[in-house]
Each structure stands twice: as C-alpha cells, then as structure tokens.
Design a protein around this motif. Structure first.
Motif, PDB file in Angstrom:
ATOM      1  N   PRO A  36       3.897   1.059 -25.266  1.00 19.34           N
ATOM      2  CA  PRO A  36       4.126   2.467 -24.960  1.00 19.34           C
ATOM      3  C   PRO A  36       2.921   3.066 -24.230  1.00 19.34           C
ATOM      4  O   PRO A  36       1.914   3.391 -24.844  1.00 19.34           O
ATOM      5  N   SER A  37       3.007   3.130 -22.923  1.00 25.80           N
ATOM      6  CA  SER A  37       1.921   3.696 -22.132  1.00 25.80           C
ATOM      7  C   SER A  37       2.489   4.266 -20.845  1.00 25.80           C
ATOM      8  O   SER A  37       3.624   4.003 -20.486  1.00 25.80           O
ATOM      9  N   VAL A  38       1.668   5.025 -20.170  1.00 28.59           N
ATOM     10  CA  VAL A  38       2.079   5.604 -18.892  1.00 28.59           C
ATOM     11  C   VAL A  38       2.116   4.528 -17.818  1.00 28.59           C
ATOM     12  O   VAL A  38       2.979   4.514 -16.966  1.00 28.59           O
ATOM     13  N   GLY A  39       1.179   3.594 -17.854  1.00 23.58           N
ATOM     14  CA  GLY A  39       1.013   2.605 -16.797  1.00 23.58           C
ATOM     15  C   GLY A  39       2.060   1.506 -16.795  1.00 23.58           C
ATOM     16  O   GLY A  39       2.830   1.334 -17.728  1.00 23.58           O
ATOM     17  N   THR A  40       2.041   0.745 -15.697  1.00 23.71           N
ATOM     18  CA  THR A  40       2.957  -0.369 -15.501  1.00 23.71           C
ATOM     19  C   THR A  40       2.274  -1.668 -15.916  1.00 23.71           C
ATOM     20  O   THR A  40       1.086  -1.845 -15.691  1.00 23.71           O
ATOM     21  N   ASN A  41       3.040  -2.578 -16.509  1.00 26.58           N
ATOM     22  CA  ASN A  41       2.511  -3.860 -16.952  1.00 26.58           C
ATOM     23  C   ASN A  41       3.211  -5.001 -16.220  1.00 26.58           C
ATOM     24  O   ASN A  41       4.405  -4.923 -15.944  1.00 26.58           O
ATOM     25  N   ASP A  42       2.464  -6.070 -15.958  1.00 24.63           N
ATOM     26  CA  ASP A  42       3.035  -7.297 -15.395  1.00 24.63           C
ATOM     27  C   ASP A  42       2.458  -8.480 -16.173  1.00 24.63           C
ATOM     28  O   ASP A  42       1.246  -8.685 -16.180  1.00 24.63           O
ATOM     29  N   HIS A  43       3.338  -9.237 -16.834  1.00 22.30           N
ATOM     30  CA  HIS A  43       2.928 -10.362 -17.673  1.00 22.30           C
ATOM     31  C   HIS A  43       3.255 -11.707 -17.049  1.00 22.30           C
ATOM     32  O   HIS A  43       3.137 -12.729 -17.707  1.00 22.30           O
ATOM     33  N   ASP A  44       3.691 -11.748 -15.791  1.00 22.40           N
ATOM     34  CA  ASP A  44       4.220 -12.975 -15.209  1.00 22.40           C
ATOM     35  C   ASP A  44       3.175 -13.990 -14.774  1.00 22.40           C
ATOM     36  O   ASP A  44       3.377 -15.177 -14.934  1.00 22.40           O
ATOM     37  N   VAL A 124       4.589   4.210  -6.455  1.00 20.43           N
ATOM     38  CA  VAL A 124       4.332   3.500  -5.207  1.00 20.43           C
ATOM     39  C   VAL A 124       4.244   2.009  -5.495  1.00 20.43           C
ATOM     40  O   VAL A 124       3.853   1.596  -6.586  1.00 20.43           O
ATOM     41  N   GLU A 125       4.638   1.201  -4.518  1.00 22.89           N
ATOM     42  CA  GLU A 125       4.604  -0.243  -4.684  1.00 22.89           C
ATOM     43  C   GLU A 125       3.232  -0.765  -4.281  1.00 22.89           C
ATOM     44  O   GLU A 125       2.782  -0.547  -3.165  1.00 22.89           O
ATOM     45  N   VAL A 126       2.569  -1.424  -5.214  1.00 18.48           N
ATOM     46  CA  VAL A 126       1.218  -1.930  -5.021  1.00 18.48           C
ATOM     47  C   VAL A 126       1.253  -3.446  -5.068  1.00 18.48           C
ATOM     48  O   VAL A 126       1.960  -4.045  -5.873  1.00 18.48           O
ATOM     49  N   SER A 127       0.469  -4.071  -4.188  1.00 19.81           N
ATOM     50  CA  SER A 127       0.362  -5.529  -4.133  1.00 19.81           C
ATOM     51  C   SER A 127      -1.062  -5.942  -4.491  1.00 19.81           C
ATOM     52  O   SER A 127      -2.014  -5.425  -3.918  1.00 19.81           O
ATOM     53  N   LEU A 128      -1.190  -6.859  -5.446  1.00 19.50           N
ATOM     54  CA  LEU A 128      -2.496  -7.385  -5.854  1.00 19.50           C
ATOM     55  C   LEU A 128      -2.531  -8.869  -5.540  1.00 19.50           C
ATOM     56  O   LEU A 128      -1.574  -9.590  -5.829  1.00 19.50           O
ATOM     57  N   GLY A 129      -3.621  -9.336  -4.937  1.00 18.13           N
ATOM     58  CA  GLY A 129      -3.778 -10.748  -4.617  1.00 18.13           C
ATOM     59  C   GLY A 129      -4.975 -11.334  -5.347  1.00 18.13           C
ATOM     60  O   GLY A 129      -6.029 -10.701  -5.440  1.00 18.13           O
ATOM     61  N   PHE A 130      -4.812 -12.539  -5.865  1.00 16.91           N
ATOM     62  CA  PHE A 130      -5.866 -13.199  -6.620  1.00 16.91           C
ATOM     63  C   PHE A 130      -6.299 -14.471  -5.903  1.00 16.91           C
ATOM     64  O   PHE A 130      -5.531 -15.062  -5.140  1.00 16.91           O
ATOM     65  N   ASP A 131      -7.524 -14.910  -6.158  1.00 12.87           N
ATOM     66  CA  ASP A 131      -8.058 -16.086  -5.458  1.00 12.87           C
ATOM     67  C   ASP A 131      -7.411 -17.400  -5.893  1.00 12.87           C
ATOM     68  O   ASP A 131      -7.639 -18.423  -5.284  1.00 12.87           O
ATOM     69  N   ASN A 132      -6.579 -17.383  -6.924  1.00 12.16           N
ATOM     70  CA  ASN A 132      -5.851 -18.590  -7.317  1.00 12.16           C
ATOM     71  C   ASN A 132      -4.522 -18.710  -6.570  1.00 12.16           C
ATOM     72  O   ASN A 132      -3.722 -19.586  -6.852  1.00 12.16           O
ATOM     73  N   GLY A 133      -4.282 -17.801  -5.612  1.00 13.04           N
ATOM     74  CA  GLY A 133      -3.081 -17.848  -4.790  1.00 13.04           C
ATOM     75  C   GLY A 133      -1.924 -17.012  -5.309  1.00 13.04           C
ATOM     76  O   GLY A 133      -0.908 -16.874  -4.635  1.00 13.04           O
ATOM     77  N   GLU A 134      -2.050 -16.446  -6.482  1.00 14.40           N
ATOM     78  CA  GLU A 134      -0.967 -15.636  -7.034  1.00 14.40           C
ATOM     79  C   GLU A 134      -1.030 -14.216  -6.490  1.00 14.40           C
ATOM     80  O   GLU A 134      -2.099 -13.672  -6.243  1.00 14.40           O
ATOM     81  N   ASN A 135       0.154 -13.624  -6.315  1.00  9.46           N
ATOM     82  CA  ASN A 135       0.287 -12.235  -5.894  1.00  9.46           C
ATOM     83  C   ASN A 135       1.176 -11.509  -6.886  1.00  9.46           C
ATOM     84  O   ASN A 135       2.146 -12.078  -7.383  1.00  9.46           O
ATOM     85  N   VAL A 136       0.840 -10.277  -7.162  1.00  5.43           N
ATOM     86  CA  VAL A 136       1.634  -9.435  -8.051  1.00  5.43           C
ATOM     87  C   VAL A 136       2.036  -8.200  -7.263  1.00  5.43           C
ATOM     88  O   VAL A 136       1.185  -7.546  -6.659  1.00  5.43           O
ATOM     89  N   VAL A 137       3.327  -7.894  -7.248  1.00  3.09           N
ATOM     90  CA  VAL A 137       3.826  -6.680  -6.620  1.00  3.09           C
ATOM     91  C   VAL A 137       4.487  -5.870  -7.719  1.00  3.09           C
ATOM     92  O   VAL A 137       5.348  -6.373  -8.447  1.00  3.09           O
ATOM     93  N   MET A 138       4.071  -4.613  -7.858  1.00  2.85           N
ATOM     94  CA  MET A 138       4.598  -3.784  -8.935  1.00  2.85           C
ATOM     95  C   MET A 138       4.667  -2.322  -8.516  1.00  2.85           C
ATOM     96  O   MET A 138       3.892  -1.870  -7.675  1.00  2.85           O
ATOM     97  N   ASP A 139       5.624  -1.597  -9.102  1.00  4.19           N
ATOM     98  CA  ASP A 139       5.715  -0.156  -8.899  1.00  4.19           C
ATOM     99  C   ASP A 139       4.767   0.520  -9.872  1.00  4.19           C
ATOM    100  O   ASP A 139       4.850   0.311 -11.086  1.00  4.19           O
ATOM    101  N   VAL A 140       3.858   1.327  -9.337  1.00  2.00           N
ATOM    102  CA  VAL A 140       2.810   1.956 -10.145  1.00  2.00           C
ATOM    103  C   VAL A 140       2.953   3.469 -10.046  1.00  2.00           C
ATOM    104  O   VAL A 140       3.167   4.018  -8.960  1.00  2.00           O
ATOM    105  N   VAL A 141       2.823   4.145 -11.174  1.00  2.00           N
ATOM    106  CA  VAL A 141       2.939   5.599 -11.210  1.00  2.00           C
ATOM    107  C   VAL A 141       1.624   6.249 -10.772  1.00  2.00           C
ATOM    108  O   VAL A 141       0.548   5.723 -11.026  1.00  2.00           O
ATOM    109  N   VAL A 142       1.741   7.382 -10.096  1.00  2.00           N
ATOM    110  CA  VAL A 142       0.585   8.189  -9.705  1.00  2.00           C
ATOM    111  C   VAL A 142       0.445   9.293 -10.752  1.00  2.00           C
ATOM    112  O   VAL A 142       1.382  10.040 -11.003  1.00  2.00           O
TER     113      VAL A 142
END
Length: 167
Positions: A36-44, A124-142
C-alpha cells in the motif's frame, strides 16, 4: 430428540469445516504482492523497482525517486539509463546497487530530473536501463513536492538569460 441433536451438531460441524476450507485457495488476492503506497512497484527483473514516483514542484519538471533492490546475490547492478518513454535520456552518474542490497534514490538524493508535459496527478511512462541488459518500463505517478515528498524535488534548471550590458 437425540437424533435431532446429533443431526444439528453434524450439520453445524460440516458447515464450519466447509466455510473454513472454501475461504482460502489459490490465485486469490492474498497470493499476490500488495504494497500500500503511492508509488509504482516492479518485481520482474533482477532489480526490484519499489515505490517509484516523480516528485514535482512545478508542471513540466520533476525528480524521479524510487528504491532499487538488487536480488542478485553475486553481482552488483547499476542503473545506467533513465528516460520518459519516447523522450531524451537523463544524464547522470550510474547508480550502483550492490549485490543483495537496497538503494533509496531519495537518500542521498540522486538528482534524476525529468522534464516533459506533466503535472501532479498524471501518470507518465518511465524507462529504466541497467548495466546487466535489463530494462524496466513502468507507469509512474507524479506527486506534488509536499507532505511525505517535501523537499525531494530541487529547483528546476534555470533558463539561461542573456546578461545585460551597460554602455
């Protein structure tokens, strides 16, 4: 009389046992992540992105804030890219998330400033890239730069103004 009493007790026992067994099962909401939080979570991915928000002091500008949890027990992973989907990447020093550790981008502030046409309350849709080659795309609240998120969004980059000359 004895028959009625035995029948009533047996019926009550069966009803209680059936109710207890049918209230739990598999695939229900109690089996899923719920934070239960305001923010968005990604566990993948290898790095969990937790409670991600964009804290905004003014429309069109905000600071990306989240916690990054590295589930890799053997290797450090770095956040190397951040952008609004379809936008220009933000320039920043890579954020290292050590093996089996958590990094909170708000403490100390990582200063990941995003600019686009958004305001508090938007997603807004935000994209995060990591040096292990994984990318996370998620909808984040302002969220507004107030309350729990007060002082997490520094001033917007100042627009360059021409210097005045006196003759």
């Amino acid at each position: 009389m004895q028959f009625r009493r035995s029948f009533a007790l047996t019926t009550a026992a069966v009803a209680l046992a059936t109710t207890g067994l049918s209230s739990c099962g598999f695939g229900y909401a109690t089996d899923r992540y719920y934070t239960p939080s305001v923010g968005t979570n990604d566990h993948d991915g290898t790095v969990k992105v937790l409670a991600a928000v964009i804290v905004s002091s003014e429309p069109g500008s905000g600071t990306f804030v989240a916690s990054l949890s590295n589930r890799d027990q053997d290797n450090d992973v770095s956040l190397t890219e951040l952008s609004l989907t379809g936008g220009e990447p933000v320039e920043f020093e890579p954020v290292v998330v050590e093996k089996a550790a958590l990094v909170n981008l708000a403490e100390p502030a990582a200063d990941l400033k995003l600019t686009c046409d958004f305001e508090a309350g938007n997603f807004v849709e935000v994209s995060l890239g990591f040096d292990n080659g994984e990318n996370v795309v998620m909808d984040v609240v302002v969220v507004p730069n107030a309350g729990y998120y007060a002082d997490l969004d520094g001033p917007a980059p100042a627009a360059e103004t021409p210097e005045e000359t006196t003759e």
